[in-house]
Design a protein around this motif. Structure first.
Motif, short mmCIF file in Angstrom:
data_model
loop_
_atom_site.label_atom_id
_atom_site.label_comp_id
_atom_site.label_asym_id
_atom_site.label_seq_id
_atom_site.Cartn_x
_atom_site.Cartn_y
_atom_site.Cartn_z
N GLU A 33 0.08 5.56 13.52
CA GLU A 33 -0.87 6.65 13.81
C GLU A 33 -2.31 6.16 13.68
N SER A 34 -2.58 5.37 12.66
CA SER A 34 -3.94 4.85 12.44
C SER A 34 -4.39 3.94 13.58
N LEU A 35 -3.42 3.30 14.23
CA LEU A 35 -3.73 2.37 15.32
C LEU A 35 -3.57 3.00 16.70
N GLY A 36 -3.03 4.23 16.74
CA GLY A 36 -2.80 4.89 18.03
C GLY A 36 -1.60 4.33 18.77
N ILE A 37 -0.59 3.84 18.03
CA ILE A 37 0.63 3.31 18.64
C ILE A 37 1.84 3.88 17.90
N THR A 38 3.03 3.65 18.43
CA THR A 38 4.25 4.19 17.83
C THR A 38 4.73 3.32 16.67
N LEU B 120 0.81 -1.21 0.00
CA LEU B 120 0.00 0.00 0.00
C LEU B 120 0.85 1.27 0.00
N GLY B 121 2.18 1.11 0.12
CA GLY B 121 3.05 2.28 0.18
C GLY B 121 2.87 3.07 1.46
N MET B 122 2.49 2.39 2.52
CA MET B 122 2.23 3.05 3.81
C MET B 122 3.46 2.93 4.70
N SER B 123 3.81 3.99 5.39
CA SER B 123 4.95 3.97 6.31
C SER B 123 4.54 3.30 7.63
N GLN B 124 5.55 2.87 8.38
CA GLN B 124 5.29 2.33 9.72
C GLN B 124 4.66 3.41 10.60
#
Length: 135
Positions: free
Chosen positions: A34-39, A25-29
């Motif tokens: 951020e989407s999950l509310g974690i680092t 998806l070309g998504m960064s860690q």
């Protein structure tokens, strides 16, 4: 100094599938975190299999990455014996390594857009031939 326990092969497999899908998806860690509310550090630990992903978190990850939860278990070692064998060299790690490269990601994205199954098979045959492997 006590030795660290090796990660569970299933946790490593699920983590590698999270990384695979995130990369597709070309998504960064950081963005996934951020989407999950974690680092992003927690995402790194999940992807390496160092930290186990809980059921509710895996459900949330599947929603963010737009795949069913079952995606993370595809080709996972099913029996305890398979899990022990997989703990050596992870058979899917070369796939993750390939898709983590810019060439692999570009090739994969272009390949999945080819609708004709015969053309896709011919491309696979061509690549095998170029690599010196029999079809």
């Amino acid at each position: 100094m006590p030795s660290k326990k090796a990660p569970n092969p299933i946790d490593v497999h699920v983590g590698s599938r999270v990384r695979l899908r995130r990369m597709m998806l070309g998504m960064s860690q950081e963005k996934l975190g951020e989407s999950l509310g974690i680092t992003f550090q927690q995402i790194q630990k999940y992807e390496k299999g160092t930290n186990r992903i809980g059921a509710s978190r895996l459900q949330h990850i599947s929603t963010v990455l737009k795949v069913p939860v079952s995606f993370f278990f595809e080709d996972a070692p099913g029996t305890p014996q398979e899990a022990m064998e997989a703990s050596g060299t992870q058979p899917t790690s070369y796939v993750v390594d390939f898709l983590s490269s810019s060439e692999g990601l570009s090739l994969n994205k272009a390949f999945v857009r080819i609708e004709d199954a015969r053309v896709r098979r011919r491309i696979v045959d061509l690549v095998r031939s170029l690599a010196g492997e029999e079809a």
